[in-house]
Design a protein around this motif. Structure first.
Motif, short mmCIF file in Angstrom:
data_model
loop_
_atom_site.label_atom_id
_atom_site.label_comp_id
_atom_site.label_asym_id
_atom_site.label_seq_id
_atom_site.Cartn_x
_atom_site.Cartn_y
_atom_site.Cartn_z
N ARG A 59 0.85 -1.21 0.00
CA ARG A 59 0.00 0.00 0.00
C ARG A 59 0.87 1.24 0.00
O ARG A 59 0.59 2.21 -0.70
CB ARG A 59 -0.92 -0.04 1.22
N LEU A 60 1.95 1.23 0.77
CA LEU A 60 2.85 2.38 0.81
C LEU A 60 3.57 2.54 -0.53
O LEU A 60 3.77 3.66 -0.99
CB LEU A 60 3.84 2.23 1.97
N ALA A 61 3.92 1.44 -1.16
CA ALA A 61 4.54 1.50 -2.49
C ALA A 61 3.57 2.14 -3.49
O ALA A 61 3.96 3.02 -4.27
CB ALA A 61 4.96 0.11 -2.95
N ASP A 62 2.33 1.71 -3.46
CA ASP A 62 1.33 2.28 -4.36
C ASP A 62 1.14 3.77 -4.09
O ASP A 62 1.01 4.57 -5.02
CB ASP A 62 -0.01 1.55 -4.21
N HIS A 63 1.12 4.14 -2.83
CA HIS A 63 0.92 5.54 -2.44
C HIS A 63 2.08 6.43 -2.90
O HIS A 63 1.86 7.54 -3.37
CB HIS A 63 0.73 5.63 -0.92
N THR A 64 3.30 5.95 -2.74
CA THR A 64 4.48 6.77 -3.05
C THR A 64 4.89 6.70 -4.51
O THR A 64 5.63 7.56 -4.99
CB THR A 64 5.69 6.35 -2.20
N GLY A 65 4.46 5.65 -5.20
CA GLY A 65 4.90 5.46 -6.57
C GLY A 65 6.25 4.77 -6.67
O GLY A 65 6.82 4.65 -7.75
N LEU A 66 6.75 4.30 -5.53
CA LEU A 66 8.02 3.56 -5.52
C LEU A 66 7.75 2.08 -5.77
O LEU A 66 6.67 1.58 -5.47
CB LEU A 66 8.72 3.74 -4.17
N GLU A 67 8.74 1.41 -6.31
CA GLU A 67 8.62 -0.04 -6.54
C GLU A 67 8.51 -0.75 -5.20
O GLU A 67 9.17 -0.38 -4.23
CB GLU A 67 9.85 -0.55 -7.29
N ALA A 68 7.69 -1.80 -5.15
CA ALA A 68 7.47 -2.54 -3.91
C ALA A 68 8.78 -3.11 -3.34
O ALA A 68 9.00 -3.07 -2.13
CB ALA A 68 6.47 -3.67 -4.13
N LEU A 69 9.65 -3.59 -4.21
CA LEU A 69 10.93 -4.15 -3.75
C LEU A 69 11.79 -3.06 -3.12
O LEU A 69 12.46 -3.29 -2.11
CB LEU A 69 11.66 -4.80 -4.93
N TYR A 70 11.76 -1.85 -3.69
CA TYR A 70 12.52 -0.73 -3.14
C TYR A 70 11.95 -0.31 -1.79
O TYR A 70 12.69 -0.02 -0.84
CB TYR A 70 12.54 0.42 -4.12
N VAL A 71 10.63 -0.29 -1.67
CA VAL A 71 9.99 0.04 -0.38
C VAL A 71 10.40 -0.98 0.67
O VAL A 71 10.70 -0.62 1.81
CB VAL A 71 8.46 0.14 -0.52
N SER A 72 10.44 -2.25 0.30
CA SER A 72 10.86 -3.29 1.23
C SER A 72 12.29 -3.05 1.71
O SER A 72 12.58 -3.14 2.91
CB SER A 72 10.74 -4.66 0.57
#
Length: 164
Positions: A59-72
């Motif tokens: 959800r945070l990845a979707d919100h920020t526009g960052l890739e999910a792997l990068y958010v992790s």
């Protein structure tokens, strides 16, 4: 030479502005031990928590526009720094929920104040943060961000060469 010189495409100017903003935020939040990407994640998480949400990494990845792997990756680093906590979602064991720790809340509040001051300074040429020019600019940026990306088509026949 001004970056607004004739011949520069809108795409080039958006790219330059995004890079200028990233560098400016990196410099502004570095004394707090943060990078621009970490700040973006923390500030977004802060806003979402204030709205009563405990978002997953996805959800945070979707919100920020960052890739999910990068958010992790960012979340793991921020957890190691004691700024956030990562826990399994009781409703979905595959999902990881994020929350700011008390030290994380203190750091992000400081960072938000620093970035707000930077934003005020960078928007002076448009008349400042609350100026009509800034509101119009924000509306135009929002319009562009709302345009969906065309999905990539891995087997698109128009891009493949045919052999005789």
């Amino acid at each position: 030479m001004s970056m607004g010189s004739p011949g520069h495409t809108p795409g080039f100017l958006v790219w330059r502005l995004a890079n200028k903003w990233r560098v400016a935020v990196d410099r502004a939040v570095a004394p707090l031990g943060l990078t621009h990407a970490q700040y973006s994640l923390l500030a977004s998480l802060y806003g979402m928590q204030r709205a009563g949400e405990r978002p997953s990494q996805r959800r945070l990845a979707d919100h920020t526009g960052l890739e999910a792997l990068y958010v992790s990756k960012l979340a793991r680093a921020l957890e190691a720094a004691g700024l956030i906590e990562r826990t399994r979602d009781p409703r979905d064991p595959r999902a990881v929920q994020l929350a700011l720790t008390e030290p994380g809340q203190a750091v992000v509040r400081q960072a938000i104040a620093v970035v707000q001051e930077l934003l005020e300074r960078l928007l002076e040429p448009l008349g400042g943060l609350d100026a009509p020019g800034t509101r119009a600019f924000t509306d135009e940026l929002t319009t562009l961000l709302d345009v969906p990306l065309a999905p990539s088509v891995p087997n698109d026949q128009s891009t493949q060469r045919t052999t005789p």
